[in-house]
Design a protein around this motif. Structure first.
Motif, short mmCIF file in Angstrom:
data_model
loop_
_atom_site.label_atom_id
_atom_site.label_comp_id
_atom_site.label_asym_id
_atom_site.label_seq_id
_atom_site.Cartn_x
_atom_site.Cartn_y
_atom_site.Cartn_z
N ASP A 44 10.44 4.14 -11.88
CA ASP A 44 11.84 4.38 -12.22
C ASP A 44 12.66 4.89 -11.03
N LEU A 45 12.04 5.04 -9.86
CA LEU A 45 12.77 5.50 -8.68
C LEU A 45 13.78 4.44 -8.27
N HIS A 46 14.99 4.87 -7.94
CA HIS A 46 16.05 3.95 -7.54
C HIS A 46 16.58 4.29 -6.15
N GLU A 47 15.76 4.95 -5.38
CA GLU A 47 16.10 5.31 -4.00
C GLU A 47 14.87 5.02 -3.14
N GLU A 48 15.11 4.54 -1.92
CA GLU A 48 13.99 4.27 -1.01
C GLU A 48 13.12 5.52 -0.93
N THR A 49 11.82 5.33 -1.15
CA THR A 49 10.88 6.45 -1.19
C THR A 49 9.61 6.08 -0.46
N ASP A 50 9.19 6.93 0.47
CA ASP A 50 7.92 6.78 1.16
C ASP A 50 6.95 7.81 0.60
N LEU A 51 5.82 7.33 0.13
CA LEU A 51 4.77 8.20 -0.41
C LEU A 51 3.52 8.00 0.43
N SER A 52 3.05 9.08 1.04
CA SER A 52 1.88 9.00 1.91
C SER A 52 0.77 9.90 1.40
N ALA A 77 2.37 1.04 -9.05
CA ALA A 77 3.78 1.44 -9.07
C ALA A 77 4.51 0.88 -7.84
N ALA A 78 3.85 0.91 -6.69
CA ALA A 78 4.47 0.38 -5.46
C ALA A 78 4.67 -1.13 -5.55
N GLU A 79 3.77 -1.82 -6.21
CA GLU A 79 3.93 -3.27 -6.40
C GLU A 79 5.10 -3.58 -7.33
N GLU A 80 5.29 -2.74 -8.34
CA GLU A 80 6.34 -2.97 -9.33
C GLU A 80 7.72 -2.51 -8.85
N ASN A 81 7.77 -1.50 -8.00
CA ASN A 81 9.05 -0.93 -7.59
C ASN A 81 9.29 -1.19 -6.10
N PRO A 82 10.24 -2.04 -5.77
CA PRO A 82 10.50 -2.35 -4.36
C PRO A 82 11.04 -1.15 -3.57
N TYR A 83 11.50 -0.11 -4.24
CA TYR A 83 11.99 1.08 -3.55
C TYR A 83 10.86 2.00 -3.08
N LEU A 84 9.67 1.81 -3.63
CA LEU A 84 8.54 2.69 -3.33
C LEU A 84 7.62 2.07 -2.30
N LYS A 85 7.42 2.76 -1.19
CA LYS A 85 6.50 2.33 -0.14
C LYS A 85 5.34 3.30 -0.10
N LEU A 86 4.14 2.79 -0.26
CA LEU A 86 2.92 3.61 -0.31
C LEU A 86 2.16 3.47 0.98
N HIS A 87 1.74 4.60 1.53
CA HIS A 87 0.95 4.64 2.77
C HIS A 87 -0.35 5.36 2.46
N LEU A 88 -1.41 4.59 2.31
CA LEU A 88 -2.72 5.20 2.00
C LEU A 88 -3.50 5.46 3.27
#
Length: 88
Positions: A44-52, A77-88
């Motif tokens: 549901d995030l609607h802002e560019e978000t980087d999660l590491s 969630a990162a696949e579904e939401n284009p605003y979410l970028k995941l860094h594992l």
């Protein structure tokens, strides 16, 4: 842009992760602190978000099998939401 970090060296439980993310990403009051609610809030995030995730080896050691469930939810969630970028 929002930034969130899960530091494997600072985590002692899944509850820690839920608290970290809820605070860092300003989740709503209704956030239930479980993986289903986490998925809902991340998609549901609607802002560019980087999660590491830093120190993932420590996180894996602490969480065991729950680490796989957590990373699956984060990845989905990162696949579904284009605003979410995941860094594992």
């Amino acid at each position: 842009m929002k930034f969130a970090v899960i530091d494997g060296n600072a985590v002692t439980s899944m509850e820690d992760i839920h608290k970290m993310l809820a605070q860092q990403l300003a989740f709503p009051e209704w956030y239930g602190g479980n993986l289903d609610a986490l998925h809902d809030c991340l998609t549901d995030l609607h802002e560019e978000t980087d999660l590491s995730i830093v120190h993932p080896e420590a996180l894996l050691e602490t969480l065991g099998p729950a680490y796989v469930r957590l990373t699956r939810v984060l990845s989905d969630a990162a696949e579904e939401n284009p605003y979410l970028k995941l860094h594992l």
